[in-house]
Write a protein that holds these residues in place. Structure first.
Motif, PDB file in Angstrom:
ATOM      1  N   HIS A   1     -18.006   1.566  -1.664  1.00  0.00           N
ATOM      2  CA  HIS A   1     -19.443   1.294  -1.773  1.00  0.00           C
ATOM      3  C   HIS A   1     -20.174   2.627  -1.661  1.00  0.00           C
ATOM      4  O   HIS A   1     -19.675   3.567  -1.043  1.00  0.00           O
TER       5      HIS A   1
ATOM      6  N   CYS B   1     -26.327   0.235  -3.433  1.00  0.00           N
ATOM      7  CA  CYS B   1     -24.919   0.618  -3.611  1.00  0.00           C
ATOM      8  C   CYS B   1     -24.738   1.279  -4.967  1.00  0.00           C
ATOM      9  O   CYS B   1     -25.224   0.779  -5.986  1.00  0.00           O
TER      10      CYS B   1
ATOM     11  N   TRP C   1     -21.632   2.171  -6.287  1.00  0.00           N
ATOM     12  CA  TRP C   1     -20.318   1.916  -6.904  1.00  0.00           C
ATOM     13  C   TRP C   1     -20.269   0.448  -7.308  1.00  0.00           C
ATOM     14  O   TRP C   1     -20.485  -0.426  -6.470  1.00  0.00           O
ATOM     15  N   PHE C   2     -19.968   0.177  -8.554  1.00  0.00           N
ATOM     16  CA  PHE C   2     -20.025  -1.203  -9.052  1.00  0.00           C
ATOM     17  C   PHE C   2     -18.906  -2.018  -8.428  1.00  0.00           C
ATOM     18  O   PHE C   2     -17.786  -2.010  -8.882  1.00  0.00           O
ATOM     19  N   CYS C   3     -19.248  -2.743  -7.359  1.00  0.00           N
ATOM     20  CA  CYS C   3     -18.226  -3.309  -6.492  1.00  0.00           C
ATOM     21  C   CYS C   3     -17.977  -4.785  -6.705  1.00  0.00           C
ATOM     22  O   CYS C   3     -16.925  -5.299  -6.362  1.00  0.00           O
TER      23      CYS C   3
ATOM     24  N   HIS D   1     -23.223  -6.589  -7.062  1.00  0.00           N
ATOM     25  CA  HIS D   1     -23.435  -5.149  -6.828  1.00  0.00           C
ATOM     26  C   HIS D   1     -24.928  -4.790  -6.828  1.00  0.00           C
ATOM     27  O   HIS D   1     -25.405  -4.063  -5.958  1.00  0.00           O
TER      28      HIS D   1
ATOM     29  N   MET E   1     -26.761  -5.671  -3.777  1.00  0.00           N
ATOM     30  CA  MET E   1     -26.335  -4.980  -2.556  1.00  0.00           C
ATOM     31  C   MET E   1     -27.329  -3.849  -2.286  1.00  0.00           C
ATOM     32  O   MET E   1     -27.156  -2.716  -2.741  1.00  0.00           O
TER      33      MET E   1
HETATM   34 CU1  CUA Z   1     -21.131  -2.186  -3.085  1.00  0.00          CU
HETATM   35 CU2  CUA Z   1     -21.754  -1.943  -5.301  1.00  0.00          CU
END
Ligand code: CUA
Ligand code: RUQ
Ligand code: CA
Length: 608
Positions: free
Chosen positions: A527, A562, A564-566, A570, A573
């Motif tokens: 993240h 965030c 980072w494509f989590c 996402h 977030m």
């Molecule tokens: Cu955590 Cu995108």
């Protein structure tokens, strides 16, 4: 009708041409077949793993690049001596990585020579050391995480160039000072110029002692039995102009007797310069032996069996073969123009890069030592002007003898032109047979300088799935906000796909420190924490805790989100830093009674 006639003419001309050039068409077929088999050699299907990790120094990029071999696919860049926003590395002045880089020198460095740790003569997959040539620094990368674990400044050194691990123990890494200066008084009088070879504790990177030289020390390689370490010296003239540096026909390979240096330290035979014990060779006879070799030598490479150290002539078409125990030159075979660096297979062959000839030359070491004139085995053209060359496992006692990289300085017409400056170029060469064979080329950013490669099987169980939780890690449910006057510490967690807390408060100008732990327990779930309009972005990998300090801006709402494509959530977030008027009281509650929605609105339209 006209069309038909034309077609007939074209067909018959083509037939004549085919007839005339039947030789060349079979040659073309042969070339095509060769290309197909080359392509197969380097093809690694999507989802399949490469056999080797090649770690290339990033040179002026200040980093190292990780490529898969044989596919030549770019896998990762590990930032070391440079800030890198997308990895959250040293790009925020309040982060720990920034402070470490800043406290040891400039925010930029020049990485030249990656060195892998060894146990019992084999790469053990634990550490990678690398120098910063520009600013006298050495860094240590933890191969468990592929992250920079430590950076140290080396006192008394300028142009920290060659670096090697002292073998077989790897107790020290030693680094060579290429640029002469007055270590003691800062005088600009050249007659006071010296350089040093510095020995660092390989674990802590603390400089334990140095050996002083008149002239310089350039490229490094260690003997294998714990006695001598070697360095090439091209400026034995101790000159200050390029003409002066090529005056002599011979310069030297320096051999340092490490056990003797350790004894001198124990006996107090040293001076302290900037608090580092510095051994002057005139006080300790035998600690430094200068072995004369021609001319402005460059590469310095100990053979896998530890018998010889090879020094390339650079300005002489020869490689000097020195007995690594008696320190006598045993042969000086001619190999070609501009020899720079040598690497090895597991069959007694050496491979030397020829900068001027633009070739890699393969030659047999035993034959050259015995004076057998058939010592040259093969030559292959590379594109163009190779500096370093490295074969798999070649710095250990156990080379694999299958692949070799040629790190070329020029790419000329090899790739799409992208302006007057072209990318750097590497070529992958199959060395498993008698004849070398270039099978692939790949460009990269400037400037892969040297490389090491390590088998995937060595690292298979060593690369971490997640970070081991640090003592300062914040556990889920234990998030908190701690305020002390104008300082506020936010202890935050993140896990798909939520930050806790989702809001915190500050006054304009408050010093905010966010401690953020990633509570994920699986690899790859990174993240990020970016804060609008504050120049903040950090990446937090699974199990990791990062800390960043900054000054809260003007009154208002600032979302953090965030990077980072989590997950599918996402974008959701995110959370708010609420900067309130100086006279407003702030809440430090983790779960303030906030509504999920702003009161009195359901957005632009209601679909409920
Ligand atoms: Cu955590 Cu995108
Ligand atoms: S030196 S091109 Cu920095 Cu490695 Cu020989
Ligand atoms: Ca010289």
């Amino acid at each position: 009708m006209k069309n038909l006639i034309q077609t007939a003419i074209v067909a018959s001309v083509a037939g004549i041409l085919a007839g005339c050039y039947s030789d060349s068409s079979s040659k073309t077929e042969k070339n095509e077949a060769q290309s197909v088999s080359d392509a197969q050699r380097v093809y690694v299907a999507p989802g399949k793993l490469d056999d080797y990790y090649a770690i290339l120094s990033g040179g002026q990029s200040g980093s190292v690049f990780v490529y898969g071999i044989p596919s030549c696919r770019f896998i990762k860049e590990v930032p070391i001596f440079e800030p890198r926003a997308n990895l959250g590395y040293a790009n925020n002045s309040g982060s720990d990585t920034y402070k470490r880089l800043h406290d040891t020198g400039p925010m930029w460095g020049d990485t030249h020579h990656p060195v892998l740790s060894q146990t019992d003569g084999r790469y053990d997959g634990r550490w990678l050391w690398i120098n910063d040539k520009a600013n006298g620094r050495v860094a240590k990368i933890d191969l468990h995480t592929f992250e920079t674990a430590a950076i140290a400044h080396v006192p008394n050194i300028q142009g920290a160039h060659g670096i090697a691990a002292y073998l077989p123990s790897c107790k020290y890494v030693y680094v060579n000072g290429e640029l002469e200066h007055d270590l003691e008084g800062g005088s600009t009088d050249p007659s006071r110029y010296h350089s040093v070879i510095a020995f660092l504790d390989s674990g802590t990177l603390e400089t334990k002692f140095e050996v002083m030289l008149t002239g310089n020390a350039d490229i490094a390689s260690s003997g294998k039995d714990g006695r001598y370490v070697f360095s090439t010296m091209y400026n034995s003239e101790n000159a200050i102009t390029s003409e002066g540096m090529i005056e002599r026909d011979r310069d030297a390979v320096a051999a340092i007797d490490v056990p003797l240096a350790e004894k001198a330290l124990a006996d107090g035979k040293f001076s302290r310069i900037k608090n580092i014990p510095v051994i002057k060779p005139e006080d300790v006879p035998g600690v430094l032996t200068l072995i004369p070799v021609p001319k402005n030598p460059h590469g310095c490479n100990v053979t896998p069996d530890g018998k010889y150290v090879l020094a390339s002539g650079k300005l002489s078409p020869t490689v000097s073969i020195i007995d690594a125990h008696t320190l006598k030159v045993v042969a000086e075979p001619e190999v070609g123009l501009g020899p720079l660096h040598t690497t090895f297979d597991n069959r007694g062959n050496a491979y030397t890069s020829l900068f001027i000839d633009s070739q890699i030359v393969k030659w047999n070491i035993d034959k050259a030592v015995k004076g057998d004139p058939t010592y040259i085995v093969d030559r292959v053209d590379v594109h163009y002007n190779p500096g370093h060359t490295k074969a798999a496992g070649a710095d250990s006692s156990d080379p694999s003898g299958d692949w070799l990289l040629s790190l070329n300085k020029m790419s000329k017409g090899m790739y799409l032109p992208v302006g007057p400056a072209m990318p750097e170029s590497q070529e992958l060469i199959d060395i498993s047979g008698d004849k070398m064979h270039v099978v692939a080329a790949f460009p990269s950013m400037p400037e892969p300088h040297d490389a090491v490669f390590i088998s995937r099987t060595v690292l298979a169980d060593k690369v971490a799935q997640t970070y081991d939780p640090q003592p300062a890690a914040i556990k889920l449910g234990e998030e908190k906000i701690v305020r002390n006057g104008t300082k506020v510490d936010v202890y935050m967690t993140c896990i798909r796909s939520k930050f806790v807390p989702e809001q915190f408060e500050a006054h304009p100008g408050d010093q905010v420190t966010v401690h953020i732990s990633n509570a994920e327990t699986v690899r790859n779930m990174t993240h990020g924490f970016a804060l609008a309009d504050h120049g903040i972005n950090i990446a937090v990998d699974p199990g990791q805790t990062q800390v960043v300090t900054f000054t809260a801006g003007a009154q208002g709402t600032y979302w953090y989100y965030c990077t980072w494509f989590c997950s599918a959530l996402h974008l959701e977030m995110r959370g708010r830093m609420l900067v309130k008027a100086p006279n407003e009281t702030l809440s430090d509650s983790i779960n303030p009674p906030t509504q999920a929605k702003a009161p009195g609105t359901t957005g632009p339209a209601s679909y409920e």
